[in-house]
Scaffold this motif. Structure first.
Motif, PDB file in Angstrom:
ATOM      1  N   ALA A  51     -67.219  48.829 -28.020  1.00  0.00           N
ATOM      2  CA  ALA A  51     -68.458  48.067 -28.203  1.00  0.00           C
ATOM      3  C   ALA A  51     -68.595  47.578 -29.639  1.00  0.00           C
ATOM      4  CB  ALA A  51     -69.662  48.920 -27.803  1.00  0.00           C
ATOM      5  N   ALA A  52     -68.033  48.336 -30.583  1.00  0.00           N
ATOM      6  CA  ALA A  52     -68.130  47.948 -31.987  1.00  0.00           C
ATOM      7  C   ALA A  52     -67.346  46.670 -32.285  1.00  0.00           C
ATOM      8  CB  ALA A  52     -67.627  49.080 -32.876  1.00  0.00           C
ATOM      9  N   LEU A  53     -66.429  46.292 -31.378  1.00  0.00           N
ATOM     10  CA  LEU A  53     -65.630  45.087 -31.587  1.00  0.00           C
ATOM     11  C   LEU A  53     -66.257  43.846 -30.964  1.00  0.00           C
ATOM     12  CD1 LEU A  53     -61.982  46.384 -30.974  1.00  0.00           C
ATOM     13  CD2 LEU A  53     -63.246  46.222 -33.114  1.00  0.00           C
ATOM     14  N   ARG A  54     -67.393  43.994 -30.292  1.00  0.00           N
ATOM     15  CA  ARG A  54     -67.972  42.859 -29.569  1.00  0.00           C
ATOM     16  C   ARG A  54     -68.644  41.820 -30.447  1.00  0.00           C
ATOM     17  NH1 ARG A  54     -70.871  46.289 -24.693  1.00  0.00           N
ATOM     18  NH2 ARG A  54     -68.953  47.015 -23.668  1.00  0.00           N
ATOM     19  N   PRO A  55     -69.312  42.187 -31.539  1.00  0.00           N
ATOM     20  CA  PRO A  55     -70.071  41.198 -32.304  1.00  0.00           C
ATOM     21  C   PRO A  55     -69.208  40.024 -32.787  1.00  0.00           C
ATOM     22  CG  PRO A  55     -70.662  43.406 -33.004  1.00  0.00           C
ATOM     23  CD  PRO A  55     -69.465  43.535 -32.118  1.00  0.00           C
ATOM     24  N   LEU A  56     -69.817  38.846 -32.840  1.00  0.00           N
ATOM     25  CA  LEU A  56     -69.118  37.639 -33.277  1.00  0.00           C
ATOM     26  C   LEU A  56     -68.496  37.777 -34.665  1.00  0.00           C
ATOM     27  CD1 LEU A  56     -68.346  34.673 -32.871  1.00  0.00           C
ATOM     28  CD2 LEU A  56     -70.633  34.044 -33.725  1.00  0.00           C
ATOM     29  N   PRO A  57     -69.176  38.370 -35.671  1.00  0.00           N
ATOM     30  CA  PRO A  57     -68.558  38.479 -36.997  1.00  0.00           C
ATOM     31  C   PRO A  57     -67.212  39.214 -36.995  1.00  0.00           C
ATOM     32  CG  PRO A  57     -70.905  38.911 -37.160  1.00  0.00           C
ATOM     33  CD  PRO A  57     -70.586  38.837 -35.690  1.00  0.00           C
ATOM     34  N   VAL A  58     -67.061  40.200 -36.100  1.00  0.00           N
ATOM     35  CA  VAL A  58     -65.779  40.907 -36.016  1.00  0.00           C
ATOM     36  C   VAL A  58     -64.680  39.945 -35.571  1.00  0.00           C
ATOM     37  CG1 VAL A  58     -64.513  42.775 -34.888  1.00  0.00           C
ATOM     38  CG2 VAL A  58     -66.906  43.107 -35.521  1.00  0.00           C
ATOM     39  N   TRP A  59     -64.948  39.160 -34.553  1.00  0.00           N
ATOM     40  CA  TRP A  59     -63.948  38.236 -34.028  1.00  0.00           C
ATOM     41  C   TRP A  59     -63.659  37.102 -35.003  1.00  0.00           C
ATOM     42  CZ3 TRP A  59     -60.809  39.427 -30.259  1.00  0.00           C
ATOM     43  CH2 TRP A  59     -61.182  40.468 -29.397  1.00  0.00           C
ATOM     44  N   LEU A 117     -67.099  29.650 -41.468  1.00  0.00           N
ATOM     45  CA  LEU A 117     -67.997  29.869 -40.334  1.00  0.00           C
ATOM     46  C   LEU A 117     -68.520  31.302 -40.343  1.00  0.00           C
ATOM     47  CD1 LEU A 117     -69.307  28.911 -37.708  1.00  0.00           C
ATOM     48  CD2 LEU A 117     -67.174  29.498 -36.512  1.00  0.00           C
ATOM     49  N   ALA A 118     -67.648  32.250 -40.636  1.00  0.00           N
ATOM     50  CA  ALA A 118     -68.069  33.653 -40.714  1.00  0.00           C
ATOM     51  C   ALA A 118     -69.118  33.848 -41.805  1.00  0.00           C
ATOM     52  CB  ALA A 118     -66.850  34.542 -40.989  1.00  0.00           C
ATOM     53  N   TYR A 119     -68.923  33.181 -42.931  1.00  0.00           N
ATOM     54  CA  TYR A 119     -69.899  33.263 -44.017  1.00  0.00           C
ATOM     55  C   TYR A 119     -71.240  32.675 -43.576  1.00  0.00           C
ATOM     56  CZ  TYR A 119     -72.054  32.441 -48.575  1.00  0.00           C
ATOM     57  OH  TYR A 119     -72.920  32.407 -49.639  1.00  0.00           O
ATOM     58  N   GLY A 120     -71.178  31.531 -42.858  1.00  0.00           N
ATOM     59  CA  GLY A 120     -72.409  30.925 -42.369  1.00  0.00           C
ATOM     60  C   GLY A 120     -73.141  31.819 -41.384  1.00  0.00           C
ATOM     61  N   VAL A 121     -72.398  32.481 -40.507  1.00  0.00           N
ATOM     62  CA  VAL A 121     -73.018  33.408 -39.545  1.00  0.00           C
ATOM     63  C   VAL A 121     -73.697  34.556 -40.278  1.00  0.00           C
ATOM     64  CG1 VAL A 121     -72.515  35.090 -37.724  1.00  0.00           C
ATOM     65  CG2 VAL A 121     -71.486  32.810 -37.634  1.00  0.00           C
ATOM     66  N   ASP A 122     -73.037  35.088 -41.311  1.00  0.00           N
ATOM     67  CA  ASP A 122     -73.647  36.173 -42.086  1.00  0.00           C
ATOM     68  C   ASP A 122     -74.932  35.713 -42.767  1.00  0.00           C
ATOM     69  OD1 ASP A 122     -71.767  38.004 -41.388  1.00  0.00           O
ATOM     70  OD2 ASP A 122     -70.601  37.867 -43.236  1.00  0.00           O
ATOM     71  N   ARG A 123     -74.895  34.523 -43.350  1.00  0.00           N
ATOM     72  CA  ARG A 123     -76.087  34.006 -44.020  1.00  0.00           C
ATOM     73  C   ARG A 123     -77.232  33.811 -43.028  1.00  0.00           C
ATOM     74  NH1 ARG A 123     -75.424  31.424 -49.029  1.00  0.00           N
ATOM     75  NH2 ARG A 123     -77.687  31.064 -48.816  1.00  0.00           N
ATOM     76  N   ARG A 124     -76.889  33.336 -41.827  1.00  0.00           N
ATOM     77  CA  ARG A 124     -77.918  33.113 -40.815  1.00  0.00           C
ATOM     78  C   ARG A 124     -78.537  34.437 -40.374  1.00  0.00           C
ATOM     79  NH1 ARG A 124     -79.833  29.396 -37.354  1.00  0.00           N
ATOM     80  NH2 ARG A 124     -80.423  30.063 -35.243  1.00  0.00           N
ATOM     81  N   VAL A 184     -78.841  37.101 -42.168  1.00  0.00           N
ATOM     82  CA  VAL A 184     -79.722  37.542 -43.241  1.00  0.00           C
ATOM     83  C   VAL A 184     -81.040  36.766 -43.186  1.00  0.00           C
ATOM     84  CG1 VAL A 184     -80.024  37.634 -45.741  1.00  0.00           C
ATOM     85  CG2 VAL A 184     -77.817  38.260 -44.730  1.00  0.00           C
ATOM     86  N   ALA A 185     -80.949  35.445 -42.971  1.00  0.00           N
ATOM     87  CA  ALA A 185     -82.147  34.610 -42.934  1.00  0.00           C
ATOM     88  C   ALA A 185     -83.069  34.985 -41.775  1.00  0.00           C
ATOM     89  CB  ALA A 185     -81.749  33.142 -42.828  1.00  0.00           C
ATOM     90  N   LEU A 186     -82.474  35.454 -40.677  1.00  0.00           N
ATOM     91  CA  LEU A 186     -83.268  35.825 -39.505  1.00  0.00           C
ATOM     92  C   LEU A 186     -83.773  37.265 -39.578  1.00  0.00           C
ATOM     93  CD1 LEU A 186     -81.190  34.130 -36.654  1.00  0.00           C
ATOM     94  CD2 LEU A 186     -83.369  33.371 -37.637  1.00  0.00           C
ATOM     95  N   GLY A 187     -83.479  37.922 -40.694  1.00  0.00           N
ATOM     96  CA  GLY A 187     -84.000  39.271 -40.873  1.00  0.00           C
ATOM     97  C   GLY A 187     -83.072  40.362 -40.437  1.00  0.00           C
ATOM     98  N   GLY A 188     -81.791  40.011 -40.204  1.00  0.00           N
ATOM     99  CA  GLY A 188     -80.836  41.026 -39.766  1.00  0.00           C
ATOM    100  C   GLY A 188     -80.328  41.898 -40.889  1.00  0.00           C
ATOM    101  N   GLY A 189     -80.690  41.511 -42.112  1.00  0.00           N
ATOM    102  CA  GLY A 189     -80.227  42.311 -43.245  1.00  0.00           C
ATOM    103  C   GLY A 189     -78.879  41.834 -43.731  1.00  0.00           C
ATOM    104  N   ALA A 190     -78.590  42.123 -44.948  1.00  0.00           N
ATOM    105  CA  ALA A 190     -77.296  41.743 -45.508  1.00  0.00           C
ATOM    106  C   ALA A 190     -76.203  42.547 -44.851  1.00  0.00           C
ATOM    107  CB  ALA A 190     -77.290  41.990 -47.029  1.00  0.00           C
TER     108      ALA A 190
END
Length: 407
Positions: A195-203, A374-381, A383-389
């Protein structure tokens, strides 16, 4: 270098030697087993297939075991595979033995990277990973040429017996120098690990690895014809030049580890951008012998600057299962090997010229930059949505005795 990292580097040296030595031994193996060179080439593919299959499976299966025990068991499997390779009576048995030898490759580096980061202070994690990978890059300078020389004079079977001996030394080193590191606290089991491998940032992190290192192998797989046909080197000069690539890879690996501890993302972007520039310049650099030698050195440096930050980024994005994620990244490296060689071959088959695989590699490096962006953009998004750094890798996954941390 902490002594525990030295033990990991010894194992990495043995693995790097057996992975690449087969390429220099293909004529000897083919002649002894009475098979063609292309048929002997399947032995390289069998090892790579073992890496891709074994990396996630063995990492997941051993996720709750003590780390030192896992590393020793993986190296034991490595020794067995190489010993069976030396004793193989025919091509089919050798194919099976090579597949077996490849199984522990990815899991060893995956678990080893987690142990290495746990043995380091927070500001030295990338450097500790690069020190483990130092064994792999040094194998290209010393291990592979020595293994080829032994195979040519004493027979290819002696090479694999020698690699088994290196594996035995690694087992002793791991037992003596790696502290007893427990596995993670039992929890989600295999399902939780996966399950830890499912998130988009991992892929996206894994995709960056595939694209970035496919760029390297698109060119490196065809470096010999570039050096002989374009730069005018003799065939006998190719082996020393490949050792020069190992020197560049070692320098890039150490540089990338040091820089990534200060700015991981910037190091990754810088390494990929450098790879684009070096590969795009290959058609010009291959016009003279001195610039061609510089190109080989720069190729190794630019490519391996990205090694440590890519490994850490994958582990960071799947912090709940760092061993599995790190091992999956090793499988991604080998997919990059196969995919890059295939892409470079397409460029050659299309008649674009001897140096065209390097240009195909430059295009793949641009793709790697795009995926990293793209990975950097996903991380920034997030953070902007409140997911934390995005969290840094937590050392608690690999507790280490205090006296081992700052040695």
């Amino acid at each position: 270098m902490p002594l525990a990292l030295l033990a990991l580097a010894v194992g990495a040296f043995g693995i790097g030697t057996t992975e690449f030595a087969m390429m220099g031994l293909l004529p000897d193996v083919a002649g002894d087993l009475h098979i063609s060179i292309p048929a002997a080439g399947h032995l390289v593919s069998a090892y790579a297939l073992g890496v891709v299959v074994g990396a996630p499976l063995l990492a997941a299966a051993t996720a709750r075991m003590p780390r030192r025990t896992v590393l020793i068991a993986l190296m034991g499997l490595f020794v067995a595979g190489n010993a069976l390779s030396a004793l193989a009576p025919d091509q089919h048995w050798l194919l099976a033995a090579r597949f077996l030898s490849g199984l522990p490759h990815g899991a060893f580096f995956g678990v080893g990277a987690v142990v290495a980061t746990g043995l380091a202070a927070p500001e030295r994690k990338a450097r500790s990973v690069s020190l483990m990978f130092l064994g792999l890059t040094v194998a290209n300078i010393a291990g592979v040429p020595a293994a080829t020389l032994v195979g040519q004079h004493l027979g290819w079977r002696a090479t694999f017996l020698g690699v088994s001996a290196i594996g035995a030394v690694a087992i002793a080193s791991l037992f003596l120098l790696i502290p007893p590191v427990p596995g993670p606290t039992p929890g989600g089991g295999l399902r939780g690990e996966l399950a830890a491998l499912r998130p988009l940032p991992v892929w996206l992190a894994l995709g960056t690895t595939v694209a970035g290192f496919a760029a390297l192998f698109a060119a490196y797989s065809y470096i010999a014809p570039m050096l002989t046909d374009a730069a005018g080197y003799t065939e006998g000069s190719v082996t020393p030049l490949l050792a020069l690539f190992g020197v560049g890879a070692t320098a890039g690996n150490l540089l990338g580890g040091r820089l990534a501890d200060h700015a991981m993302r910037a190091t990754l972007f810088g390494g990929l951008a450098s790879l684009v520039v070096v590969l795009a310049a290959f058609p010009v650099l291959m016009r003279t012998q001195w610039s061609a030698a510089a190109a080989v050195l720069l190729l190794g440096t630019a490519a391996f600057v990205t090694g440590s930050p890519l490994q850490l980024m994958v582990m960071e994005k799947a912090a709940a299962a760092p061993s599995l994620a790190s091992s999956a990244n090793q499988a991604a490296f080998n997919l990059a090997n196969a995919g890059g060689a295939w892409t470079g071959g397409l460029a050659l088959a299309a008649g674009f010229g001897t140096t065209s695989p390097a240009l195909a590699g430059a295009a793949l490096a641009v793709l790697g930059l795009a995926v990293a962006g793209l990975a950097y953009g996903v991380d920034r998004r997030r953070v902007a949505l409140g997911g934390g750094a995005p969290g840094r890798l937590v050392a608690a996954h690999v507790p280490a005795p205090p006296e081992r941390v700052h040695r």
